[in-house]
Scaffold this motif. Sequence first.
Motif, PDB file in Angstrom:
ATOM      1  N   TYR A  21      72.995 -79.278  83.176  1.00 34.92           N
ATOM      2  CA  TYR A  21      72.578 -78.310  84.374  1.00 34.92           C
ATOM      3  C   TYR A  21      72.857 -76.816  83.812  1.00 34.92           C
ATOM      4  O   TYR A  21      73.577 -76.462  82.696  1.00 34.92           O
ATOM      5  N   LEU A  22      72.634 -75.911  84.773  1.00 34.64           N
ATOM      6  CA  LEU A  22      72.840 -74.339  84.509  1.00 34.64           C
ATOM      7  C   LEU A  22      73.122 -74.001  85.765  1.00 34.64           C
ATOM      8  O   LEU A  22      72.647 -74.400  86.999  1.00 34.64           O
ATOM      9  N   GLN A  23      73.900 -72.904  86.156  1.00 37.20           N
ATOM     10  CA  GLN A  23      74.101 -72.249  87.230  1.00 37.20           C
ATOM     11  C   GLN A  23      73.813 -70.660  86.974  1.00 37.20           C
ATOM     12  O   GLN A  23      74.159 -70.152  85.950  1.00 37.20           O
ATOM     13  N   LYS A  24      73.226 -70.237  88.179  1.00 36.48           N
ATOM     14  CA  LYS A  24      72.740 -69.105  87.993  1.00 36.48           C
ATOM     15  C   LYS A  24      72.738 -68.205  89.382  1.00 36.48           C
ATOM     16  O   LYS A  24      72.302 -68.689  90.337  1.00 36.48           O
ATOM     17  N   GLU A  25      73.316 -67.033  89.321  1.00 39.89           N
ATOM     18  CA  GLU A  25      73.292 -66.288  90.625  1.00 39.89           C
ATOM     19  C   GLU A  25      72.053 -65.449  90.840  1.00 39.89           C
ATOM     20  O   GLU A  25      71.332 -64.924  89.851  1.00 39.89           O
ATOM     21  N   ILE A  26      71.227 -65.769  91.929  1.00 40.96           N
ATOM     22  CA  ILE A  26      69.717 -65.286  92.166  1.00 40.96           C
ATOM     23  C   ILE A  26      70.045 -63.663  92.703  1.00 40.96           C
ATOM     24  O   ILE A  26      70.817 -63.649  93.976  1.00 40.96           O
ATOM     25  N   THR A  27      69.706 -62.854  91.976  1.00 41.00           N
ATOM     26  CA  THR A  27      69.823 -61.292  92.365  1.00 41.00           C
ATOM     27  C   THR A  27      68.810 -60.622  93.029  1.00 41.00           C
ATOM     28  O   THR A  27      67.553 -61.215  92.732  1.00 41.00           O
ATOM     29  N   ILE A  82      64.428 -61.597  92.167  1.00 40.22           N
ATOM     30  CA  ILE A  82      63.434 -61.571  92.909  1.00 40.22           C
ATOM     31  C   ILE A  82      62.303 -60.391  92.578  1.00 40.22           C
ATOM     32  O   ILE A  82      61.176 -60.821  92.716  1.00 40.22           O
ATOM     33  N   GLU A  83      62.739 -59.350  92.474  1.00 38.53           N
ATOM     34  CA  GLU A  83      61.746 -58.141  92.288  1.00 38.53           C
ATOM     35  C   GLU A  83      60.952 -58.352  90.973  1.00 38.53           C
ATOM     36  O   GLU A  83      59.694 -58.419  90.856  1.00 38.53           O
ATOM     37  N   MET A  84      61.911 -58.890  89.903  1.00 33.45           N
ATOM     38  CA  MET A  84      61.092 -59.178  88.408  1.00 33.45           C
ATOM     39  C   MET A  84      60.067 -60.369  88.807  1.00 33.45           C
ATOM     40  O   MET A  84      58.979 -60.134  88.083  1.00 33.45           O
ATOM     41  N   PHE A  85      60.655 -61.521  89.361  1.00 35.87           N
ATOM     42  CA  PHE A  85      59.642 -62.618  89.543  1.00 35.87           C
ATOM     43  C   PHE A  85      58.563 -62.290  90.293  1.00 35.87           C
ATOM     44  O   PHE A  85      57.439 -62.475  90.370  1.00 35.87           O
ATOM     45  N   ALA A  86      58.475 -61.434  91.385  1.00 37.14           N
ATOM     46  CA  ALA A  86      57.568 -60.709  92.204  1.00 37.14           C
ATOM     47  C   ALA A  86      56.395 -60.125  91.410  1.00 37.14           C
ATOM     48  O   ALA A  86      55.139 -60.235  91.380  1.00 37.14           O
ATOM     49  N   THR A  87      56.971 -59.184  90.314  1.00 43.05           N
ATOM     50  CA  THR A  87      56.153 -58.400  89.423  1.00 43.05           C
ATOM     51  C   THR A  87      55.486 -59.463  88.476  1.00 43.05           C
ATOM     52  O   THR A  87      54.481 -59.421  88.394  1.00 43.05           O
ATOM     53  N   VAL A  88      56.187 -60.163  88.024  1.00 42.12           N
ATOM     54  CA  VAL A  88      55.567 -61.141  86.905  1.00 42.12           C
ATOM     55  C   VAL A  88      54.468 -62.139  87.519  1.00 42.12           C
ATOM     56  O   VAL A  88      53.514 -62.289  86.981  1.00 42.12           O
ATOM     57  N   SER A  89      54.892 -62.555  88.749  1.00 43.03           N
ATOM     58  CA  SER A  89      53.996 -63.481  89.369  1.00 43.03           C
ATOM     59  C   SER A  89      52.962 -62.951  90.097  1.00 43.03           C
ATOM     60  O   SER A  89      51.682 -63.627  90.722  1.00 43.03           O
ATOM     61  N   THR A  90      53.126 -61.743  90.626  1.00 44.16           N
ATOM     62  CA  THR A  90      52.295 -61.053  91.529  1.00 44.16           C
ATOM     63  C   THR A  90      52.387 -61.465  92.852  1.00 44.16           C
ATOM     64  O   THR A  90      51.504 -60.839  94.041  1.00 44.16           O
TER      65      THR A  90
END
Length: 148
Positions: free
Chosen positions: A23-29, A33-41
């Motif tokens: 597993y991994l654990q990550k805080e979603i910041t 979200i902004e970077m994912f929006a940029t990369v995925s459009t």
Amino acid sequence: MMLDNLPRGTIVIEDLEVGMMRYLQKEITDLDIEMFATVSTDRNPVHLDDEYAQDTIFEGRIAHGMLTAGLISAVIGEQLPGHGTVYLGQTLKFMAPVRPGDVVRAEVTVETIDHAKRRVTLATRCLVGDTVVLKGEAVVLAPSRKFD
């Protein structure tokens, strides 16, 4: 910040066992979200606009479902089976929203191993606390000591 239970690398198919889990654990910041929006459009305002998101069924901004799913890819590609793994397929069922500030735990567990075809079926899920936010199954071509 990411927390997980094992070092990066490869577990070859010959060393895999049904029931193995990583597993991994990550805080979603907000930045994630902004970077994912940029990369995925995918700039749907439910992810980016507080005012808009308040009036949705989620009553606030949420992370992209595929951002959460990407954490499963990280566990598969880095830990189980790890480097050299080829992703063949993935089912996803989104169960609950992930919000900025949530800590997501992405878990991958070996379900079946087909040594002849080098195919491994993995149970995949993501949780926020005790809440399952995403579940599914992945099929991968695992690296082998014999062939790679």
